[in-house]
Scaffold this active site. Structure first.
Site, short mmCIF file in Angstrom:
data_model
loop_
_atom_site.label_atom_id
_atom_site.label_comp_id
_atom_site.label_asym_id
_atom_site.label_seq_id
_atom_site.Cartn_x
_atom_site.Cartn_y
_atom_site.Cartn_z
N HIS A 1 8.71 4.55 -1.41
CA HIS A 1 9.01 3.18 -0.99
C HIS A 1 8.10 2.15 -1.66
CE1 HIS A 1 10.92 0.41 1.75
NE2 HIS A 1 9.75 -0.06 2.13
N ILE B 1 0.85 -1.20 0.00
CA ILE B 1 0.00 0.00 0.00
C ILE B 1 0.88 1.24 0.00
CG2 ILE B 1 -1.83 1.25 1.22
CD1 ILE B 1 -2.62 -1.44 2.51
N1 INI Z 1 5.92 -4.91 2.47
C1 INI Z 1 4.67 -5.21 2.06
O1 INI Z 1 4.34 -6.40 1.90
N2 INI Z 1 3.77 -4.23 1.81
C2 INI Z 1 4.09 -2.92 1.97
O2 INI Z 1 3.20 -2.04 1.76
C3 INI Z 1 5.41 -2.58 2.38
N3 INI Z 1 5.77 -1.20 2.56
O3 INI Z 1 5.05 -0.32 2.11
O4 INI Z 1 6.81 -0.89 3.12
C4 INI Z 1 6.33 -3.63 2.64
N4 INI Z 1 7.59 -3.37 3.05
C5 INI Z 1 8.44 -4.37 3.67
C6 INI Z 1 9.23 -5.17 2.66
O5 INI Z 1 8.39 -6.01 1.89
C7 INI Z 1 10.28 -6.08 3.34
O6 INI Z 1 9.65 -7.01 4.18
C8 INI Z 1 11.30 -5.31 4.19
O7 INI Z 1 11.86 -4.23 3.46
C9 INI Z 1 12.46 -6.27 4.64
O8 INI Z 1 13.13 -6.82 3.51
#
Ligand code: INI
Length: 157
Positions: A89, A83
């Protein structure tokens, strides 16, 4: 005219893995439930379904690759929810998840299915996790069933 290959929604007793990500689990639990509901309604025995949770969407492709590589599954279904926030990001994460799943899918011998909700607003995520626009987890599971059977038909020759 030659043969027309088309998959039905029959897993033929084969094993299926579903990978869900915990980030935004308010939605991803609904997507996982939707995928399970679809498989159950199409006669897949619960014992044939394995599930795994990873921290976030970014971890889904690596888990999908690992599951596909075991050779134990007829398909891997990926469910997640990304989202948009106040920063770019969202774009980086959603792009990597999408590219990653596509790459795993092309390299795998089995169908690897994309059940990822990418939403600009919470409303869009709600709509795709079991309300107005259906449930993307259910849809992904249906796609997996069709692809499993299509692969089996193609292999039969
Ligand atoms: N991961 C998601 O599944 N959805 C999101 O919206 C999201 N945002 O927006 O940050 C998200 N971030 C975490 C990412 O997938 C990793 O788990 C993290 O960066 C560690 O590698």
């Amino acid at each position: 005219m030659g043969r027309k290959y088309e998959g039905s929604f029959d897993a033929g007793g084969k094993r299926i893995a579903i990978i869900g990500s915990r980030f935004n689990d308010f939605f991803t639990r609904e997507l996982m439930d939707g995928a399970l509901d679809c498989l159950h309604r199409h006669g897949v025995d619960d014992k044939q379904i394995d599930t795994a949770w990873v921290p976030g969407g970014f971890e889904i492709p690596m888990a999908a690759k690992r599951f596909a590589g075991t050779g134990r599954y007829a398909a891997v279904i990926c469910v997640g929810c990304i989202i948009q926030g106040d920063t770019p990001h969202f774009h980086y994460v959603s792009s990597e998840v999408t590219k990653g799943i596509a790459q795993v899918a092309l390299d795998a011998e089995i169908p690897v299915v994309y059940g990822i909700v990418t939403a600009e607003t919470l409303d869009q995520a709600i709509e795709r996790s079991g309300t107005k626009a259906g449930n993307k987890g259910f849809d992904a599971a249906l796609t997996a069933l069709e692809m499993i059977d299509l692969w089996a038909e193609i292999d039969k020759g």
